[in-house]
Design a protein around this motif. Sequence first.
Motif, PDB file in Angstrom:
ATOM      1  N   ALA A  12      50.759  62.208  40.711  1.00  0.00           N
ATOM      2  CA  ALA A  12      50.811  60.875  40.121  1.00  0.00           C
ATOM      3  C   ALA A  12      49.426  60.423  39.685  1.00  0.00           C
ATOM      4  O   ALA A  12      49.241  59.902  38.575  1.00  0.00           O
ATOM      5  N   GLY A  13      48.424  60.625  40.540  1.00  0.00           N
ATOM      6  CA  GLY A  13      47.064  60.249  40.184  1.00  0.00           C
ATOM      7  C   GLY A  13      46.547  61.015  38.983  1.00  0.00           C
ATOM      8  O   GLY A  13      45.882  60.453  38.103  1.00  0.00           O
ATOM      9  N   LEU A  14      46.862  62.303  38.912  1.00  0.00           N
ATOM     10  CA  LEU A  14      46.412  63.145  37.808  1.00  0.00           C
ATOM     11  C   LEU A  14      47.023  62.706  36.481  1.00  0.00           C
ATOM     12  O   LEU A  14      46.317  62.472  35.493  1.00  0.00           O
ATOM     13  N   LEU A  15      48.342  62.586  36.448  1.00  0.00           N
ATOM     14  CA  LEU A  15      49.025  62.277  35.191  1.00  0.00           C
ATOM     15  C   LEU A  15      48.688  60.877  34.691  1.00  0.00           C
ATOM     16  O   LEU A  15      48.479  60.667  33.489  1.00  0.00           O
ATOM     17  N   ILE A  16      48.632  59.913  35.604  1.00  0.00           N
ATOM     18  CA  ILE A  16      48.349  58.538  35.195  1.00  0.00           C
ATOM     19  C   ILE A  16      46.927  58.425  34.651  1.00  0.00           C
ATOM     20  O   ILE A  16      46.693  57.812  33.608  1.00  0.00           O
ATOM     21  N   SER A  17      45.969  59.024  35.331  1.00  0.00           N
ATOM     22  CA  SER A  17      44.574  58.889  34.911  1.00  0.00           C
ATOM     23  C   SER A  17      44.301  59.603  33.594  1.00  0.00           C
ATOM     24  O   SER A  17      43.449  59.157  32.817  1.00  0.00           O
ATOM     25  N   VAL A  18      44.987  60.700  33.326  1.00  0.00           N
ATOM     26  CA  VAL A  18      44.813  61.375  32.036  1.00  0.00           C
ATOM     27  C   VAL A  18      45.183  60.443  30.892  1.00  0.00           C
ATOM     28  O   VAL A  18      44.516  60.400  29.854  1.00  0.00           O
ATOM     29  N   ALA A  19      46.259  59.664  31.080  1.00  0.00           N
ATOM     30  CA  ALA A  19      46.739  58.778  30.019  1.00  0.00           C
ATOM     31  C   ALA A  19      45.926  57.501  29.901  1.00  0.00           C
ATOM     32  O   ALA A  19      45.847  56.920  28.812  1.00  0.00           O
TER      33      ALA A  19
END
Length: 261
Positions: A12-19
């Motif tokens: 969740a942290g990875l995908l959200i921060s990429v966007a």
Amino acid sequence: MDWPTGLLGFAAGLLISVATAPVGVSGAVFLLPVQISVLGVPSPAVTPTNLLYNVVAGPGALLRHHRAGTLRGPLTRLLVLGTVPGVVVGAVIRVFAVPGPSVFRLLIAVLLLPLGGWLCLRTLRRASRTAAGREPSARAVTRLAMAVGVAGGIYGIGGGSLLGPILVGRGMPVAKVAPAALAATFVTSAVGAGTYALLSLTTTGDIAPYWSLGLVCGLGGLCGGYLGARLQPRLPETALRLLLGVLALGVGGLYAVQLLR
């Protein structure tokens, strides 16, 4: 914390921060409902856990901006000067005045619904005309940063997640706002998480952050933030702003519906 929860938090942290990192948002504003509804972090511990995520995730995007030479500037100092005292006040309010989950959900809806709608409308208007608005004065930026810092201390987003879209909407370029907003988020989140940790020593209840979960989510945000900042020059700005606005509207609407049930 078990392995499935940890992996879900990291993803969740990875995908959200990429966007979100390309436009100067750490992603904590969207990670918060995941922690509440999916990962089961109780209130008010979810707020310092979210601030801990910002502390761990922040250096990823900041390292990229530092290498690009875009991190230094007066805007960063103004935002930090306003948000640091604000986040301390917000943490105290969160612990002693807004402890209930129903009130917290109402606060989420009140913050995200207008922010998401405003961001979408502002993006569409900006796409249809090239004239930029007048940039706010240094005093106005500091006052705004202090107000947002209070909201960030209550909501667990460090403040920069609100400052970014507001300042961009006032006419500042994303390339100038993004690194300053991320830097302010990092500093104020560290101060806010420390404030909650101190308050937990004198107050009963779930006030201290969930350290293991915050660290795991933050590691995902660390990787995603660096990648998002690296991709910033290659991604269409209008599409990213609209995506952030739609996500904010969706999350705010979800909690508004839950309150009405």
